[in-house]
Design an enzyme around this catalytic site. Sequence first.
Site, PDB file in Angstrom:
ATOM      1  N   CYS A  86       0.838  -1.196   0.000  1.00  0.00           N
ATOM      2  CA  CYS A  86       0.000   0.000   0.000  1.00  0.00           C
ATOM      3  C   CYS A  86       0.877   1.251   0.000  1.00  0.00           C
ATOM      4  O   CYS A  86       1.556   1.531  -0.971  1.00  0.00           O
ATOM      5  CB  CYS A  86      -0.967  -0.055   1.178  1.00  0.00           C
ATOM      6  N   HIS A 194      -2.978  -5.960   1.044  1.00  0.00           N
ATOM      7  CA  HIS A 194      -2.305  -6.153   2.327  1.00  0.00           C
ATOM      8  C   HIS A 194      -2.210  -7.635   2.696  1.00  0.00           C
ATOM      9  O   HIS A 194      -3.096  -8.180   3.359  1.00  0.00           O
ATOM     10  CB  HIS A 194      -3.085  -5.435   3.439  1.00  0.00           C
ATOM     11  N   GLU A 196      -0.292  -8.882   4.923  1.00  0.00           N
ATOM     12  CA  GLU A 196      -0.088  -8.971   6.377  1.00  0.00           C
ATOM     13  C   GLU A 196      -1.402  -8.987   7.144  1.00  0.00           C
ATOM     14  O   GLU A 196      -1.439  -9.377   8.315  1.00  0.00           O
ATOM     15  CB  GLU A 196       0.807  -7.823   6.858  1.00  0.00           C
TER      16      GLU A 196
END
Length: 226
Positions: A86, A194, A196
Amino acid sequence: MKFAVIQFPGSNCDFDLLWAIRDVMQAEAEFVWHEERSLAGFDAVLIPGGFSYGDYLRCGAIASFSNVMPEIKRLAAEGKPVFGTCNGFQILIEAGLLPGALIQNDSLKFVSKWQNLKVNNDSKFTTEFSKDEVISLPIAHGEGKYIADEQTLADLKENGQIVFTYANGNPNGSALDIAGICNQEGNVLGMMPHPERAVESLLGGNDGRKMFASILKNFVEEGAPQ
């Protein structure tokens, strides 16, 4: 293998990245403040999402001049893994580590949702995925439209640098449905989604875990003593 999770003023996914690589993947990792001038002792860099410097000027533009950036470029030049998600993707582009630009979404709105992606290549970041596997990761951005000149887009295709593309709809208008690209050497990856935030089923999905597993498998084994 020791990971540096870079923190900028305005980072808000730094703890997510640290949790993913340290607590879920059981790798050694530490936060590194953007004012640091040395990454000695680190083998990899993770740049989180968020709003570095409040997204003033351009997303990632001010962060690209941070004290730590020359060291990130050094590790990248040495072939060490450098990953940005991002705002981290935006920073990598502004720093010249990846080509192109990221601009405001076609909708002119911030988009936050789970998004399907297609895994397009077998880079060192994706070997744990199947070729053409469709995965689901969260996105959360207002300036995620990837653009580049025609020659750059042609080069990305020719060199196999388009790592992830949006599937079942393009949420921001990115050229060629691009969601993530790597450098020609294959050790720097930037993406708007994302991973994560998708490393445990409790979070709604764990497809992102394979990306971190790919990093650990490929880059650790490559750098291991023979």
